[in-house]
Design a protein around this motif. Structure first.
Motif, PDB file in Angstrom:
ATOM      1  N   ALA A  75      14.262  -0.556 -11.621  1.00 11.30           N
ATOM      2  CA  ALA A  75      14.789  -0.919 -12.933  1.00 11.30           C
ATOM      3  C   ALA A  75      15.779  -2.075 -12.818  1.00 11.30           C
ATOM      4  CB  ALA A  75      15.451   0.286 -13.588  1.00 11.30           C
ATOM      5  N   GLN A  85      11.423  -2.980 -20.202  1.00 11.43           N
ATOM      6  CA  GLN A  85      10.357  -2.165 -19.643  1.00 11.43           C
ATOM      7  C   GLN A  85       9.058  -2.371 -20.416  1.00 11.43           C
ATOM      8  OE1 GLN A  85      10.097   2.400 -19.750  1.00 11.43           O
ATOM      9  NE2 GLN A  85      11.174   2.019 -17.829  1.00 11.43           N
ATOM     10  N   GLU A 104       9.750   3.760 -12.193  1.00 13.03           N
ATOM     11  CA  GLU A 104      11.199   3.673 -12.357  1.00 13.03           C
ATOM     12  C   GLU A 104      11.848   5.046 -12.518  1.00 13.03           C
ATOM     13  OE1 GLU A 104      11.567  -0.768 -14.437  1.00 13.03           O
ATOM     14  OE2 GLU A 104      12.196   1.022 -15.542  1.00 13.03           O
ATOM     15  N   SER A 136      14.231   4.074  -6.174  1.00 13.13           N
ATOM     16  CA  SER A 136      13.967   4.754  -7.437  1.00 13.13           C
ATOM     17  C   SER A 136      13.538   6.192  -7.204  1.00 13.13           C
ATOM     18  CB  SER A 136      12.871   4.007  -8.227  1.00 13.13           C
ATOM     19  OG  SER A 136      13.320   2.739  -8.657  1.00 13.13           O
TER      20      SER A 136
END
Length: 291
Positions: A75, A85, A104, A136
């Motif tokens: 992210a 996103q 993510e 992540s």
């Protein structure tokens, strides 16, 4: 996620130093001057993907104006490239941002075909993107040249509890398997009747928090891994986590295709040679790893 630190006063001073008005900065980042004013007064905080544009608008370095403590995850890389996103569906050529959203949020790792496209658009190497992906998923992979993070009790980089590890390993499978399928597969691979659907479910959900070696061995084989994955030794867990990272990096290389860019026999030989050398050093040179 190690988000960047937003300091309203720092933005205000940087804008004044460069001589730009709030409306001018807002136009450059796609918002109103009133929104910039709200940011400078601390009434609201810009979305992470706005920070690169803000830094550029006031002629400041992103890391200097909005520093971040810690290593970036997926992210963070997306935000640093200025993408929302939702916008990533254009980068992956998919109908939704699902692949990126899943990676993510540590639900599904990116397929190899998406890795290069995202790395190119994010302005990072494939290796950097894969390192961010591991973060992540809770594995704090260091950048090249950085010292590894201190070893934590209970292992580094992998989930700690048995249920969490099972969930993590299920996520790595090429296709999802039900509890019944895992039980059947583990029994077939060990030639026993150790696992049942109910036992696998209880272990996966945490209703049962421990099991005997025979159960763990069958479960490991069903999940395509080594029983060492269940070890509580921190050093063992760190080695496993780093080996899994290497696996994902090799898969991404193979996905590139082509003799020059894809997975080469030379690279595989190098990996095997390093493992052979490590084994020889620790076991007095007694044989190489079978290939």
């Amino acid at each position: 996620m190690p988000v960047r630190r937003f300091d309203p006063q720092a933005l205000l001073l940087a804008r004044r130093e460069c001589g730009r008005k709030q409306a001018e900065v807002g136009e450059l980042v796609g918002v109103s001057g009133a929104r910039v004013s709200a940011w400078e007064k601390g009434r609201s905080v810009p979305d992470p993907e706005k920070l690169p544009g803000l830094a550029m608008a006031v002629f400041r370095d992103l890391d200097e104006l909005f520093p971040r403590d810690g290593r970036p995850d997926l992210a963070d890389l997306r935000a640093d490239a200025g993408y929302t996103q939702a916008a990533t569906k254009e980068l992956t050529g998919t109908k939704t941002a699902g692949p990126v959203a899943a990676a993510e949020t540590a639900k599904h790792r990116l397929e190899g075909r998406y890795v290069e496209a995202l790395a190119a658009n994010y302005g990072v190497s494939v290796e950097a993107l894969l390192r961010a992906q591991e973060r992540s998923f809770g594995i704090d992979v260091p950048e090249p040249g950085e010292a590894p993070a201190p070893v934590q009790q209970g292992g580094e980089g992998l989930p700690e509890t048995l249920a969490e590890k099972i969930a993590y390993l299920v996520e790595q499978l090429p296709a999802p398997l039900s509890d019944a399928e895992l039980a059947e597969l583990g029994n077939a691979r060990t030639g026993t009747e150790t696992l049942t659907t109910e036992l696998v479910r209880d272990l996966r959900t945490g209703a049962v928090s421990s099991a005997g070696d025979d159960v763990l061995d069958a479960l490991a084989k069903a999940l395509n891994t080594s029983p060492l994955i269940w070890s509580q030794d921190a050093d063992v867990q760190r080695v496993i986590a780093e080996t899994l990272l290497l696996k994902h990096q090799i898969v991404a290389l193979a996905a590139r295709g082509g003799e020059q860019q894809g997975l080469s026999a030379e690279l595989l030989r190098f990996v095997f040679d390093v493992v052979d050398e490590a084994r020889a050093e620790t076991q007095g040179g007694e044989g190489a790893v079978p290939r």
